[in-house]
Design a protein around this motif. Structure first.
Motif, mmCIF file in Angstrom:
data_model
loop_
_atom_site.group_PDB
_atom_site.id
_atom_site.type_symbol
_atom_site.label_atom_id
_atom_site.label_comp_id
_atom_site.label_asym_id
_atom_site.label_seq_id
_atom_site.Cartn_x
_atom_site.Cartn_y
_atom_site.Cartn_z
ATOM 1 N N LEU A 105 40.539 28.742 79.980
ATOM 2 C CA LEU A 105 41.457 29.386 79.042
ATOM 3 C C LEU A 105 42.492 28.420 78.461
ATOM 4 C CD1 LEU A 105 42.211 32.703 80.963
ATOM 5 C CD2 LEU A 105 40.986 32.462 78.784
ATOM 6 N N ALA A 106 42.564 27.208 78.980
ATOM 7 C CA ALA A 106 43.615 26.265 78.574
ATOM 8 C C ALA A 106 43.661 26.059 77.064
ATOM 9 C CB ALA A 106 43.449 24.933 79.291
ATOM 10 N N ASP A 107 42.522 25.995 76.421
ATOM 11 C CA ASP A 107 42.494 25.770 74.973
ATOM 12 C C ASP A 107 42.987 26.974 74.182
ATOM 13 O OD1 ASP A 107 41.508 23.226 75.361
ATOM 14 O OD2 ASP A 107 39.413 23.813 75.064
ATOM 15 N N HIS A 108 43.098 28.120 74.821
ATOM 16 C CA HIS A 108 43.534 29.338 74.146
ATOM 17 C C HIS A 108 45.023 29.618 74.344
ATOM 18 C CE1 HIS A 108 39.357 30.469 73.325
ATOM 19 N NE2 HIS A 108 39.105 29.991 74.530
ATOM 20 N N ALA A 109 45.680 28.853 75.206
ATOM 21 C CA ALA A 109 47.068 29.139 75.582
ATOM 22 C C ALA A 109 48.064 28.516 74.615
ATOM 23 C CB ALA A 109 47.332 28.622 76.994
ATOM 24 N N GLN A 110 49.085 29.289 74.260
ATOM 25 C CA GLN A 110 50.213 28.741 73.503
ATOM 26 C C GLN A 110 51.172 28.030 74.448
ATOM 27 O OE1 GLN A 110 49.083 31.990 72.752
ATOM 28 N NE2 GLN A 110 47.977 30.910 71.150
ATOM 29 N N VAL A 111 51.255 28.526 75.675
ATOM 30 C CA VAL A 111 52.098 27.908 76.700
ATOM 31 C C VAL A 111 51.195 27.646 77.904
ATOM 32 C CG1 VAL A 111 54.162 28.114 78.126
ATOM 33 C CG2 VAL A 111 54.091 29.238 75.875
ATOM 34 N N LEU A 112 51.062 26.390 78.266
ATOM 35 C CA LEU A 112 50.186 25.975 79.361
ATOM 36 C C LEU A 112 51.025 25.346 80.464
ATOM 37 C CD1 LEU A 112 47.316 25.466 80.506
ATOM 38 C CD2 LEU A 112 47.353 23.288 79.269
ATOM 39 N N ILE A 113 50.947 25.922 81.659
ATOM 40 C CA ILE A 113 51.670 25.395 82.813
ATOM 41 C C ILE A 113 50.649 24.975 83.854
ATOM 42 C CG2 ILE A 113 53.369 25.867 84.611
ATOM 43 C CD1 ILE A 113 54.574 27.975 82.742
ATOM 44 N N PRO A 114 50.266 23.699 83.842
ATOM 45 C CA PRO A 114 49.332 23.214 84.863
ATOM 46 C C PRO A 114 50.099 22.797 86.112
ATOM 47 C CG PRO A 114 49.700 21.511 83.222
ATOM 48 C CD PRO A 114 50.532 22.692 82.817
ATOM 49 N N LEU A 115 49.634 23.255 87.258
ATOM 50 C CA LEU A 115 50.248 22.820 88.506
ATOM 51 C C LEU A 115 49.773 21.405 88.804
ATOM 52 C CD1 LEU A 115 50.043 26.057 90.664
ATOM 53 C CD2 LEU A 115 51.910 25.227 89.242
#
Length: 165
Positions: A105-115
């Protein structure tokens, strides 16, 4: 701790018309925690239901003014992905909390919070998901006028307890 990413995420959580949160089999716990805490601070915060027909109903009224918060970690959830993608197709914004390998889903996110990588292993520790959620909650609360809402919530809870509900 304020960072541009935290500010962007908190702004989105505070400004959305509604917030819907979901996760996979274990990360749903972090989504539920977000809903329980954020729902005390602002209106229109809901946990996305499990059954497909209830999820479909929850998508009916989604607009570009709504925010979906998805928690998606390795052994990524097809159900989480399907809901989030459909919500995006209907215009909702997506805030994604994911692992170092990044959810599909990362490419679909406006806000991406990767741990960070330290949080990633064969089992995604819930501690990291909750810690990030608490940072989001504190930052969001600072953008909202919560005093009257929390006072009303406390009064309602006391009344229900007094009346035996």
């Amino acid at each position: 701790m304020n960072t541009p990413l935290l500010d962007t995420a908190a702004d989105a959580l505070a400004a959305a018309r509604s917030v819907r949160a979901l996760g996979g089999p274990l990360s749903e716990l972090a989504a539920d925690y977000l809903v329980r805490q954020l729902g005390a601070l602002r209106p229109e915060v809901r946990l996305v239901p499990g059954p497909a027909h209830e999820r479909a109903r929850s998508l009916l009224d989604i607009t570009p003014h709504d925010l979906v918060v998805a928690y998606d970690f390795r052994r990524y959830s097809a159900a989480t992905s399907a809901y989030a993608r459909t919500a995006r197709e209907r215009g909702a914004r997506l805030l994604l909390v994911t692992d170092a390998w990044r959810s599909p889903l990362a490419d679909h996110a406006q806000v991406l919070i990767p741990l960070p990588h330290e949080a990633a292993g064969p089992i995604a520790p819930l501690t990291h998901q909750i810690a990030v959620t608490e940072l989001l909650l504190v930052a969001t609360a600072s953008r909202l006028d919560t005093a009257a809402r929390l006072a009303e919530l406390d009064a309602l809870a006391a009344s229900l307890q007094r009346d035996g509900a």
